[in-house]
Design a protein around this motif. Structure first.
Motif, PDB file in Angstrom:
ATOM      1  N   GLY A  46       0.328  -0.778   0.065  1.00 45.21           N
ATOM      2  CA  GLY A  46       0.150  -0.104   0.695  1.00 45.21           C
ATOM      3  C   GLY A  46       0.774   1.823  -0.006  1.00 45.21           C
ATOM      4  O   GLY A  46       0.125   2.453  -0.828  1.00 45.21           O
ATOM      5  N   LEU A  47       1.945   1.460   0.457  1.00 42.41           N
ATOM      6  CA  LEU A  47       2.926   1.831   0.747  1.00 42.41           C
ATOM      7  C   LEU A  47       3.446   2.777  -0.133  1.00 42.41           C
ATOM      8  O   LEU A  47       3.615   3.489  -1.002  1.00 42.41           O
ATOM      9  CB  LEU A  47       3.818   2.179   2.371  1.00 42.41           C
ATOM     10  CG  LEU A  47       3.204   2.245   3.732  1.00 42.41           C
ATOM     11  CD1 LEU A  47       4.226   2.235   4.873  1.00 42.41           C
ATOM     12  CD2 LEU A  47       2.770   3.742   3.534  1.00 42.41           C
ATOM     13  N   ALA A  50       0.060   1.200  -3.848  1.00 44.73           N
ATOM     14  CA  ALA A  50      -1.190   1.877  -4.074  1.00 44.73           C
ATOM     15  C   ALA A  50      -1.270   2.832  -4.031  1.00 44.73           C
ATOM     16  O   ALA A  50      -1.831   3.702  -4.413  1.00 44.73           O
ATOM     17  CB  ALA A  50      -2.603   0.959  -2.733  1.00 44.73           C
ATOM     18  N   TYR A  51      -0.629   3.925  -2.554  1.00 47.84           N
ATOM     19  CA  TYR A  51      -0.442   4.656  -2.645  1.00 47.84           C
ATOM     20  C   TYR A  51       0.336   5.745  -3.955  1.00 47.84           C
ATOM     21  O   TYR A  51      -0.671   6.892  -4.391  1.00 47.84           O
ATOM     22  CB  TYR A  51      -0.105   4.985  -1.161  1.00 47.84           C
ATOM     23  CG  TYR A  51       0.521   7.188  -1.067  1.00 47.84           C
ATOM     24  CD1 TYR A  51      -0.412   7.809  -1.096  1.00 47.84           C
ATOM     25  CD2 TYR A  51       1.862   7.909  -1.147  1.00 47.84           C
ATOM     26  CE1 TYR A  51      -0.796   8.898  -0.410  1.00 47.84           C
ATOM     27  CE2 TYR A  51       1.774   8.799  -1.199  1.00 47.84           C
ATOM     28  CZ  TYR A  51      -0.105   9.996  -1.041  1.00 47.84           C
ATOM     29  OH  TYR A  51       0.202  11.298  -0.515  1.00 47.84           O
ATOM     30  N   PRO A  52       0.958   6.125  -4.863  1.00 42.52           N
ATOM     31  CA  PRO A  52       1.627   6.522  -5.251  1.00 42.52           C
ATOM     32  C   PRO A  52       1.012   6.362  -7.074  1.00 42.52           C
ATOM     33  O   PRO A  52       0.738   7.020  -7.716  1.00 42.52           O
ATOM     34  CB  PRO A  52       3.387   5.850  -5.525  1.00 42.52           C
ATOM     35  CG  PRO A  52       3.424   5.029  -4.427  1.00 42.52           C
ATOM     36  CD  PRO A  52       2.416   4.848  -4.056  1.00 42.52           C
ATOM     37  N   ALA A  54      -2.594   5.383  -7.143  1.00 38.97           N
ATOM     38  CA  ALA A  54      -3.424   6.630  -6.705  1.00 38.97           C
ATOM     39  C   ALA A  54      -3.711   8.206  -6.539  1.00 38.97           C
ATOM     40  O   ALA A  54      -4.274   8.949  -6.618  1.00 38.97           O
ATOM     41  CB  ALA A  54      -4.045   6.124  -5.377  1.00 38.97           C
ATOM     42  N   SER A  55      -1.803   8.447  -6.231  1.00 33.03           N
ATOM     43  CA  SER A  55      -1.476  10.085  -6.100  1.00 33.03           C
ATOM     44  C   SER A  55      -1.787  10.150  -7.953  1.00 33.03           C
ATOM     45  O   SER A  55      -1.810  11.284  -8.094  1.00 33.03           O
ATOM     46  CB  SER A  55      -0.461  10.527  -5.507  1.00 33.03           C
ATOM     47  OG  SER A  55      -0.976   9.889  -3.951  1.00 33.03           O
ATOM     48  N   TYR A  58      -5.085  10.682 -10.192  1.00 32.02           N
ATOM     49  CA  TYR A  58      -5.774  12.244  -9.291  1.00 32.02           C
ATOM     50  C   TYR A  58      -5.070  13.056  -9.119  1.00 32.02           C
ATOM     51  O   TYR A  58      -6.374  13.994 -10.049  1.00 32.02           O
ATOM     52  CB  TYR A  58      -5.707  11.517  -7.557  1.00 32.02           C
ATOM     53  CG  TYR A  58      -6.051  13.340  -6.867  1.00 32.02           C
ATOM     54  CD1 TYR A  58      -7.639  13.156  -6.837  1.00 32.02           C
ATOM     55  CD2 TYR A  58      -5.246  13.926  -5.889  1.00 32.02           C
ATOM     56  CE1 TYR A  58      -8.541  14.282  -6.720  1.00 32.02           C
ATOM     57  CE2 TYR A  58      -5.813  15.662  -5.769  1.00 32.02           C
ATOM     58  CZ  TYR A  58      -7.327  15.409  -5.561  1.00 32.02           C
ATOM     59  OH  TYR A  58      -7.605  16.381  -5.278  1.00 32.02           O
ATOM     60  N   ARG A  59      -3.877  13.007  -9.686  1.00 35.91           N
ATOM     61  CA  ARG A  59      -3.201  14.473  -9.951  1.00 35.91           C
ATOM     62  C   ARG A  59      -3.275  14.370 -11.821  1.00 35.91           C
ATOM     63  O   ARG A  59      -3.337  15.227 -11.871  1.00 35.91           O
ATOM     64  CB  ARG A  59      -1.779  14.212  -9.940  1.00 35.91           C
ATOM     65  CG  ARG A  59      -0.454  15.407  -9.920  1.00 35.91           C
ATOM     66  CD  ARG A  59      -1.170  16.654  -9.339  1.00 35.91           C
ATOM     67  NE  ARG A  59      -0.242  18.035  -9.555  1.00 35.91           N
ATOM     68  CZ  ARG A  59      -0.849  18.930 -10.445  1.00 35.91           C
ATOM     69  NH1 ARG A  59      -1.956  18.654 -11.646  1.00 35.91           N
ATOM     70  NH2 ARG A  59       0.025  20.206 -10.808  1.00 35.91           N
TER      71      ARG A  59
END
Length: 317
Positions: A46-47, A50-52, A54-55, A58-59
């Motif tokens: 997730g770190l 998934a987070y990159p 999703a970021s 979104y961006r």
């Protein structure tokens, strides 16, 4: 002596009742243990994944102002990449990525199969041959790119061997072929290693029985070696295809994207870092991710489904 107590003994032919297993409780315990063991890995994924991702997604829905806060623009970045001002560079990078992937994977599979067949044979010095074959794969990609950059100089060893004066980085196709040569030299041993693992699972008595029946070497290769080594070959092709689709460091060091050698990964990095377009770079990275995912899905559906289905059927027998 006392007579045996027959009152509590079961009648002849009756089944002895077995203690009821606590299947539900055991399964719940196993599920809790599995979740506990998987939690650190899922948290790490997730770190770092998934987070990159999703970021970036979104961006990609925002613009890239020179000053001020980014404004929401919807799918405009995607439209610009596919059909707008950036479409020419995007489709060129997509074509280069496809060419590099198809050519390198095909050549590496053929060379890897040949090297695996050689390493699989019993002969004196086989260990030295295996170690020397795996040396290119053990080298870091950046080191391999620098070595090939030296060898492909106009006065380098490659031109000396072929007896010509080719400026490998001076035009489009020599630059592309230099990347293909370096990539094949670097990763063909990896394919050979995977195929060799598959060859070592083939029982030797199959070849002995085929030889007794009069089968030629080519017939043994096509009827025994290839079918039984097919799962390993499919895995090697899948791994190498996914790796080649995200090729970045080798062409970046060899050519820097000049002469139409830029790949999708290079385009994403250039847009997000050099051009400071975080939103447009996020759209490019999302498109690249979807492209790689589609290629992996199609490969598994076309060449991997039957192989892995056969493996599952063998495991259930």
């Amino acid at each position: 002596m006392t007579a045996p107590d027959t009152a509590s003994a079961p009648p002849p032919g009756a089944r002895t009742p077995r203690p009821r297993r606590r299947a539900g409780g055991e399964r719940a315990t196993e599920r809790r243990l599995a979740a506990l063991l998987l939690a650190p890995m899922l948290a790490a994924l997730g770190l770092v994944v998934a987070y990159p991702v999703a970021s970036a997604v979104y961006r990609s829905f925002f613009d890239d102002p020179i000053g001020g806060e980014p404004a929401f623009i919807g799918l405009r970045n995607y439209a610009d990449a596919l059909f707008g001002y950036g479409s020419e560079g995007f489709w060129a990078a997509l074509g280069n990525t496809a060419v590099f992937t198809v050519v390198t994977v095909v050549v590496e599979t053929l060379l890897g199969l040949v090297m695996a067949l050689v390493m699989h044979r019993a002969f004196r010095g086989r260990g030295i041959v295996r170690a020397s074959v795996l040396l290119p794969w053990a080298l870091p990609t950046a080191v391999s790119a620098v070595i090939w950059g030296w060898m492909l100089q106009p006065d380098g060893i490659v031109n000396a061997l072929i007896g010509a004066e080719v400026v490998w980085g001076g035009s489009e196709w020599p630059a592309k072929w230099s990347i293909i040569f370096a990539e094949v030299w670097k990763t063909a041993p990896f394919v050979a290693l995977l195929i060799l693992a598959g060859l070592q699972t083939i029982p030797p008595h199959l070849y002995e029985a085929a030889a007794i029946d009069g089968a030629s070497a080519w017939r043994r290769f096509t009827s025994i070696t290839l079918p039984l080594a097919k799962p390993a070959i499919v895995v090697a092709v899948l791994f190498r295809t996914l790796d080649a689709l995200r090729m970045y460091d080798l062409p970046q060091i060899l050519t820097g994207g000049a002469n139409n050698t830029e790949t999708l990964s290079m385009l994403v990095v250039r847009a997000a870092t050099s051009e400071l377009k975080q939103g447009y770079g996020g759209a490019l990275s999302t498109i690249t991710f979807l492209f790689v995912f589609l290629c992996a899905f199609l490969l598994i559906r076309t060449i991997g489904a039957n192989v892995f289905a056969g493996i599952r059927e063998e495991g259930t027998r």
